[in-house]
Design an enzyme around this catalytic site. Structure first.
Site, mmCIF file in Angstrom:
data_model
loop_
_atom_site.group_PDB
_atom_site.id
_atom_site.type_symbol
_atom_site.label_atom_id
_atom_site.label_comp_id
_atom_site.label_asym_id
_atom_site.label_seq_id
_atom_site.Cartn_x
_atom_site.Cartn_y
_atom_site.Cartn_z
ATOM 1 N N GLY A 1 1.443 -1.497 -0.291
ATOM 2 C CA GLY A 1 -0.015 -0.063 0.441
ATOM 3 C C GLY A 1 0.884 1.303 -0.056
ATOM 4 O O GLY A 1 1.623 1.551 0.438
ATOM 5 N N SER B 1 3.317 2.324 2.717
ATOM 6 C CA SER B 1 3.679 0.751 3.691
ATOM 7 C C SER B 1 5.004 0.289 3.979
ATOM 8 O O SER B 1 4.976 0.046 4.230
ATOM 9 C CB SER B 1 3.123 -0.154 2.546
ATOM 10 O OG SER B 1 4.063 -0.411 1.785
ATOM 11 N N GLY B 2 6.513 1.209 3.721
ATOM 12 C CA GLY B 2 7.402 1.302 3.707
ATOM 13 C C GLY B 2 8.653 -0.065 2.620
ATOM 14 O O GLY B 2 9.385 0.151 2.034
ATOM 15 N N HIS C 1 11.695 11.603 -1.533
ATOM 16 C CA HIS C 1 12.616 10.263 -2.310
ATOM 17 C C HIS C 1 13.230 10.928 -2.448
ATOM 18 O O HIS C 1 14.785 9.955 -2.033
ATOM 19 C CB HIS C 1 12.064 9.905 -3.591
ATOM 20 C CG HIS C 1 10.935 9.082 -3.113
ATOM 21 N ND1 HIS C 1 10.613 7.855 -3.127
ATOM 22 C CD2 HIS C 1 9.385 8.845 -3.039
ATOM 23 C CE1 HIS C 1 9.445 7.181 -2.906
ATOM 24 N NE2 HIS C 1 8.671 8.171 -2.614
ATOM 25 N N ARG D 1 17.176 8.908 -0.876
ATOM 26 C CA ARG D 1 17.794 8.134 -1.764
ATOM 27 C C ARG D 1 19.295 8.232 -1.679
ATOM 28 O O ARG D 1 20.164 7.981 -1.797
ATOM 29 C CB ARG D 1 17.788 7.513 -2.870
ATOM 30 C CG ARG D 1 17.899 8.613 -3.657
ATOM 31 C CD ARG D 1 17.321 8.364 -5.332
ATOM 32 N NE ARG D 1 16.681 9.784 -5.652
ATOM 33 C CZ ARG D 1 15.867 9.688 -6.740
ATOM 34 N NH1 ARG D 1 14.498 9.172 -5.774
ATOM 35 N NH2 ARG D 1 15.680 10.980 -7.235
#
Length: 164
Positions: A8, A11-12, A49, A53
């Site tokens: 989902g 959700s990780g 994001h 990263r």
């Protein structure tokens, strides 16, 4: 080696997919970012994001032609995310058949690829055609990807469980 992380929203799965590809790569992997900048809210998600990263990846942005981007790259690739790519393809009026062909070609490549995909099929049937078409396409394409992957992980609450 092909791997799918599905789960989902929030959700990780993205973090776990990043950790997975970093642990299993001997060279710096490529982060294939598929999201097109749409609004301020999406920019916040993209920025998060990017921070997440860090410098661990070579970043490549490609919202549509992911086969070309992956096949031109010899390093392991993290596709983040297939759901946004599906969204982009619908927006630019590509068909489900176009998407299937693109993914079939990717799955035939002889390189390490980790896919991230939202599981959107566990809710109610939406009241509008576009949402139904997206959910149907996502479900069909997730089956295609999973069938072509060596490993599949389902993620809930930050925990990824191998299901294949």
């Amino acid at each position: 080696m092909k791997t799918l992380f599905i789960g989902g929203i929030k959700s990780g799965k993205s973090i776990n997919a990043q950790d997975y590809i970093l642990k299993n790569s001997v060279v710096r992997p490529t982060y294939l970012a598929t999201t097109e900048f749409v609004d301020a809210g999406m920019k916040e998600r993209i920025d998060a994001h990017v921070i997440n990263r860090g410098d661990n990846f070579v970043t490549l942005e490609e919202p549509l032609k992911i086969y070309e981007a992956i096949s031109a790259n010899k390093n392991p690739v993290l596709v983040e995310c297939v759901s946004m790519w599906i969204n982009n393809m619908f927006y630019h009026e590509f068909s489900l058949e176009d998407m299937q062909k693109e993914l079939e070609n990717i799955l035939e490549l002889n390189q390490t690829i980790v896919f991230v995909l939202n599981d959107v099929g566990s809710g109610i049937i939406p009241d509008n055609k576009l949402s139904r078409d997206f959910i149907d396409a996502s479900g069909k394409l997730s089956q295609l990807i999973a069938s072509g992957c060596d490993e599949v992980y389902h993620t809930i609450a930050g925990i990824s469980t191998r299901i294949k």
